[in-house]
Design a protein around this motif. Structure first.
Motif, mmCIF file in Angstrom:
data_model
loop_
_atom_site.group_PDB
_atom_site.id
_atom_site.type_symbol
_atom_site.label_atom_id
_atom_site.label_comp_id
_atom_site.label_asym_id
_atom_site.label_seq_id
_atom_site.Cartn_x
_atom_site.Cartn_y
_atom_site.Cartn_z
ATOM 1 N N PRO A 1 2.438 -1.325 -6.406
ATOM 2 C CA PRO A 1 2.983 -0.001 -6.731
ATOM 3 C C PRO A 1 2.157 1.192 -6.248
ATOM 4 O O PRO A 1 2.635 2.317 -6.290
ATOM 5 C CB PRO A 1 3.045 -0.026 -8.261
ATOM 6 N N ARG A 2 0.932 1.001 -5.781
ATOM 7 C CA ARG A 2 0.096 2.142 -5.367
ATOM 8 C C ARG A 2 -0.403 1.952 -3.935
ATOM 9 O O ARG A 2 -0.571 0.835 -3.458
ATOM 10 C CB ARG A 2 -1.098 2.317 -6.303
ATOM 11 N N ALA A 3 -0.640 3.093 -3.282
ATOM 12 C CA ALA A 3 -1.148 3.065 -1.910
ATOM 13 C C ALA A 3 -2.049 4.272 -1.684
ATOM 14 O O ALA A 3 -1.830 5.340 -2.256
ATOM 15 C CB ALA A 3 0.000 3.078 -0.907
ATOM 16 N N TYR A 4 -3.082 4.093 -0.892
ATOM 17 C CA TYR A 4 -3.910 5.215 -0.453
ATOM 18 C C TYR A 4 -3.112 5.990 0.591
ATOM 19 O O TYR A 4 -2.275 5.422 1.294
ATOM 20 C CB TYR A 4 -5.211 4.726 0.182
ATOM 21 N N PHE A 5 -3.387 7.281 0.726
ATOM 22 C CA PHE A 5 -2.671 8.047 1.741
ATOM 23 C C PHE A 5 -3.570 9.120 2.340
ATOM 24 O O PHE A 5 -4.537 9.561 1.716
ATOM 25 C CB PHE A 5 -1.402 8.691 1.164
ATOM 26 N N MET A 6 -3.248 9.512 3.564
ATOM 27 C CA MET A 6 -3.870 10.667 4.215
ATOM 28 C C MET A 6 -2.833 11.266 5.143
ATOM 29 O O MET A 6 -1.953 10.569 5.652
ATOM 30 C CB MET A 6 -5.146 10.287 4.955
ATOM 31 N N GLN A 7 -2.955 12.572 5.344
ATOM 32 C CA GLN A 7 -2.009 13.273 6.210
ATOM 33 C C GLN A 7 -2.753 13.832 7.412
ATOM 34 O O GLN A 7 -3.818 14.434 7.264
ATOM 35 C CB GLN A 7 -1.322 14.403 5.448
ATOM 36 N N CYS B 1 4.200 -0.633 -1.602
ATOM 37 C CA CYS B 1 3.887 -1.298 -0.322
ATOM 38 C C CYS B 1 5.116 -2.088 0.131
ATOM 39 O O CYS B 1 5.657 -2.892 -0.622
ATOM 40 C CB CYS B 1 2.690 -2.234 -0.493
ATOM 41 N N PRO B 2 5.569 -1.898 1.380
ATOM 42 C CA PRO B 2 6.745 -2.642 1.854
ATOM 43 C C PRO B 2 6.463 -4.123 2.097
ATOM 44 O O PRO B 2 7.392 -4.919 2.201
ATOM 45 C CB PRO B 2 7.108 -1.932 3.166
ATOM 46 N N LYS B 3 5.185 -4.500 2.134
ATOM 47 C CA LYS B 3 4.845 -5.896 2.419
ATOM 48 C C LYS B 3 4.671 -6.725 1.140
ATOM 49 O O LYS B 3 5.237 -7.794 1.001
ATOM 50 C CB LYS B 3 3.577 -5.961 3.264
ATOM 51 N N CYS B 4 3.864 -6.204 0.176
ATOM 52 C CA CYS B 4 3.567 -6.991 -1.023
ATOM 53 C C CYS B 4 4.137 -6.377 -2.302
ATOM 54 O O CYS B 4 3.946 -6.920 -3.387
ATOM 55 C CB CYS B 4 2.066 -7.193 -1.175
ATOM 56 N N SER B 5 4.776 -5.219 -2.203
ATOM 57 C CA SER B 5 5.394 -4.500 -3.328
ATOM 58 C C SER B 5 4.389 -4.012 -4.361
ATOM 59 O O SER B 5 4.752 -3.800 -5.521
ATOM 60 C CB SER B 5 6.457 -5.371 -4.002
ATOM 61 N N CYS C 1 -3.960 -7.404 0.451
ATOM 62 C CA CYS C 1 -2.890 -7.069 1.394
ATOM 63 C C CYS C 1 -3.421 -6.115 2.467
ATOM 64 O O CYS C 1 -3.472 -6.453 3.649
ATOM 65 C CB CYS C 1 -1.699 -6.458 0.655
ATOM 66 N N GLY C 2 -3.780 -4.890 2.084
ATOM 67 C CA GLY C 2 -4.317 -3.898 3.020
ATOM 68 C C GLY C 2 -3.343 -3.437 4.088
ATOM 69 O O GLY C 2 -3.750 -2.888 5.116
ATOM 70 N N HIS C 3 -2.051 -3.648 3.867
ATOM 71 C CA HIS C 3 -1.021 -3.272 4.856
ATOM 72 C C HIS C 3 -1.041 -1.758 5.088
ATOM 73 O O HIS C 3 -1.250 -0.970 4.175
ATOM 74 C CB HIS C 3 0.354 -3.709 4.354
ATOM 75 N N ARG C 4 -0.846 -1.342 6.348
ATOM 76 C CA ARG C 4 -0.817 0.064 6.697
ATOM 77 C C ARG C 4 0.531 0.432 7.291
ATOM 78 O O ARG C 4 1.111 -0.333 8.057
ATOM 79 C CB ARG C 4 -1.906 0.397 7.729
#
Length: 108
Positions: free
Chosen positions: A75-81, A69-73, A102-105
């Motif tokens: 190490p994991r993030a949900y993703f969709m394409q 995450c670029p905001k809170c660092s 955090c929940g940053h998108r």
């Protein structure tokens, strides 16, 4: 309010007459003096905006990956394409931080 000529059914224009405004037809000699304020404001009903990405429910059944995450660092993030451009362009990947505080998108 749009006024129509009772003689030829064309739209009437507004012009200045003697000491008043008047409706006049451009194709026939019809003239109607305006003696009072004529007007109605009609506001159109706006359509509800649909969430292009499916709203909050779109993130319910997604996988997570090792993306920082670029905001809170975190190490994991949900993703969709999602295909946001033409078919010959690559899909856009949307991320959401796995840290619930955090929940940053962001997107790539």
């Amino acid at each position: 309010m749009l006024m129509f000529c009772p003689t030829c059914a064309n739209t009437l224009g507004v012009e200045e007459g003697l000491n008043c405004l008047r409706f006049s037809c451009n194709t026939c000699p019809y003239i109607y003096n305006i003696s009072r304020h004529m007007g109605i404001k009609i506001y159109p009903k706006l359509k509800e905006v649909d969430d292009v990405l499916g709203g909050a429910a779109a993130w319910d059944n997604v996988d997570s990956t090792e993306e920082r995450c670029p905001k809170c660092s975190h190490p994991r993030a949900y993703f969709m394409q999602i295909q946001t451009r033409s078919a010959d362009e690559p899909m856009t990947t949307f991320y959401k931080c796995c840290n619930h505080q955090c929940g940053h998108r962001w997107r790539e």
